[in-house]
Motif scaffolding. Structure first.
Motif, mmCIF file in Angstrom:
data_model
loop_
_atom_site.group_PDB
_atom_site.id
_atom_site.type_symbol
_atom_site.label_atom_id
_atom_site.label_comp_id
_atom_site.label_asym_id
_atom_site.label_seq_id
_atom_site.Cartn_x
_atom_site.Cartn_y
_atom_site.Cartn_z
ATOM 1 N N GLU A 34 0.797 -1.182 -0.033
ATOM 2 C CA GLU A 34 0.127 -0.154 0.041
ATOM 3 C C GLU A 34 0.786 1.294 -0.042
ATOM 4 O O GLU A 34 0.435 2.177 -0.731
ATOM 5 C CB GLU A 34 -0.981 -0.004 1.155
ATOM 6 N N PRO A 35 2.095 1.218 0.820
ATOM 7 C CA PRO A 35 2.583 2.638 0.799
ATOM 8 C C PRO A 35 3.468 3.023 -0.558
ATOM 9 O O PRO A 35 3.896 4.042 -0.643
ATOM 10 C CB PRO A 35 4.029 2.493 1.764
ATOM 11 N N TRP A 36 3.567 1.981 -1.455
ATOM 12 C CA TRP A 36 4.224 2.262 -2.930
ATOM 13 C C TRP A 36 3.173 2.365 -3.960
ATOM 14 O O TRP A 36 2.682 1.798 -4.552
ATOM 15 C CB TRP A 36 5.039 0.972 -3.171
ATOM 16 N N PRO A 37 3.184 3.768 -4.606
ATOM 17 C CA PRO A 37 2.201 4.293 -5.309
ATOM 18 C C PRO A 37 2.616 3.507 -6.456
ATOM 19 O O PRO A 37 1.503 3.629 -7.509
ATOM 20 C CB PRO A 37 2.589 5.618 -5.444
ATOM 21 N N ASN A 38 3.591 3.389 -6.982
ATOM 22 C CA ASN A 38 3.971 2.628 -8.474
ATOM 23 C C ASN A 38 3.910 1.095 -8.551
ATOM 24 O O ASN A 38 4.243 0.540 -9.405
ATOM 25 C CB ASN A 38 5.202 3.036 -9.173
ATOM 26 N N VAL A 39 3.272 0.422 -7.410
ATOM 27 C CA VAL A 39 3.067 -0.821 -7.467
ATOM 28 C C VAL A 39 1.689 -1.193 -7.316
ATOM 29 O O VAL A 39 0.806 -0.784 -6.680
ATOM 30 C CB VAL A 39 3.598 -1.395 -6.009
ATOM 31 N N GLU A 40 1.305 -2.208 -8.216
ATOM 32 C CA GLU A 40 -0.018 -2.713 -8.366
ATOM 33 C C GLU A 40 -0.228 -4.234 -8.000
ATOM 34 O O GLU A 40 0.698 -4.979 -8.419
ATOM 35 C CB GLU A 40 -0.637 -2.355 -9.741
ATOM 36 N N VAL A 41 -1.390 -4.526 -7.495
ATOM 37 C CA VAL A 41 -1.455 -5.929 -7.205
ATOM 38 C C VAL A 41 -2.442 -6.646 -8.105
ATOM 39 O O VAL A 41 -3.688 -5.885 -8.077
ATOM 40 C CB VAL A 41 -1.702 -6.235 -5.862
ATOM 41 N N ASP A 42 -2.266 -7.761 -8.756
ATOM 42 C CA ASP A 42 -3.417 -8.151 -9.704
ATOM 43 C C ASP A 42 -3.184 -9.658 -9.720
ATOM 44 O O ASP A 42 -2.299 -10.141 -9.371
ATOM 45 C CB ASP A 42 -3.027 -7.772 -11.046
ATOM 46 N N ALA A 43 -4.372 -10.307 -10.394
ATOM 47 C CA ALA A 43 -4.285 -11.787 -10.202
ATOM 48 C C ALA A 43 -4.439 -12.393 -11.967
ATOM 49 O O ALA A 43 -5.103 -11.511 -12.586
ATOM 50 C CB ALA A 43 -5.485 -12.452 -9.576
ATOM 51 N N PHE A 44 -3.776 -13.540 -12.220
ATOM 52 C CA PHE A 44 -3.805 -13.661 -13.612
ATOM 53 C C PHE A 44 -3.817 -15.193 -13.648
ATOM 54 O O PHE A 44 -3.468 -15.972 -12.950
ATOM 55 C CB PHE A 44 -2.938 -13.251 -14.484
ATOM 56 N N SER A 45 -4.642 -15.711 -14.798
ATOM 57 C CA SER A 45 -4.680 -17.142 -15.246
ATOM 58 C C SER A 45 -3.880 -17.147 -16.596
ATOM 59 O O SER A 45 -4.154 -16.385 -17.320
ATOM 60 C CB SER A 45 -5.668 -17.950 -15.037
#
Ligand code: ADP
Length: 181
Positions: free
Chosen positions: A73-84
């Motif tokens: 959360e503190p890192w603005p240029n990091v995103e979390v996603d899921a993929f298959s």
């Protein structure tokens, strides 16, 4: 955003997007160390949780994504996603050209080299970027953390506090059936 990145953007250079794939079951300080370091190299880092790779994950995809989101959360240029499906297809959809991988020991090397070569074969425009573990995390894996937490051991210096409590709740709710995860 750093001044260097702004300057690059202003000059019309393309934004560098990297994908850091894995099971993250659950996220550890070893993973977060790689994210922290790579977010200084790439404009954007997408931490991508692979759906279905691990046959019997302890945490569901939604739980793993939620823990990662909170931890990054503190890192603005990091995103979390899921993929298959295939990583290279996911990367194409996201406009990413670099795969980030962490290396702990020689035992990681053979498998990771095979994966890097396969991905290169599938899409020659994609590069795999290997980052060496920090020495304090070279022994750390999600499986080790689960092994310790399952028997009530202390994991506070291995995972963020939210993950430590999630592990505690999970093993309490699963009871003895947690043995094979
Ligand atoms: P694991 O269950 O072994 O932690 P993951 O699939 O969740 O494996 O790992 C995702 C990526 O993070 C892989 O590239 C893995 O090599 C890397 N990684 C995992 N733990 C560490 C660590 N302690 N230091 C560096 N890289 C790591």
């Amino acid at each position: 955003m750093t001044g260097r990145r702004e300057a690059r953007r202003a000059s019309g250079a393309k934004m560098t997007i990297a994908v850091y794939p894995g099971s993250f079951d659950p996220v550890t300080y070893g993973h977060l160390d790689i994210v922290e370091r790579s977010r200084k190299i790439f404009d954007r880092v997408i931490v991508a949780v692979l759906v279905n790779r691990s046959k019997q994950p302890l945490f569901s995809i939604d739980e793993r994504v939620a823990l990662l989101k909170e931890a990054t959360e503190p890192w603005p240029n990091v995103e979390v996603d899921a993929f298959s499906g295939l990583l290279v297809d996911y990367m194409k959809r996201r406009g990413a050209k670099t795969i980030i991988k962490g290396l702990r020991a020689v035992t990681d090397f053979e498998y990771e080299m095979q994966m890097a070569l396969i991905n290169k074969n599938l899409d020659p425009t994609i590069e795999t970027f290997f980052m060496m573990t920090s020495k304090e995390y070279s022994f750390l894996s999600s499986s080790i953390v689960k092994e310790v937490a399952r028997y009530g051991g202390k994991v506070d210096d291995l995972v963020p506090p939210i993950v430590a409590s999630a592990l505690q709740r999970k093993f309490a709710s699963l009871g003895p059936s947690a043995d094979d995860r």
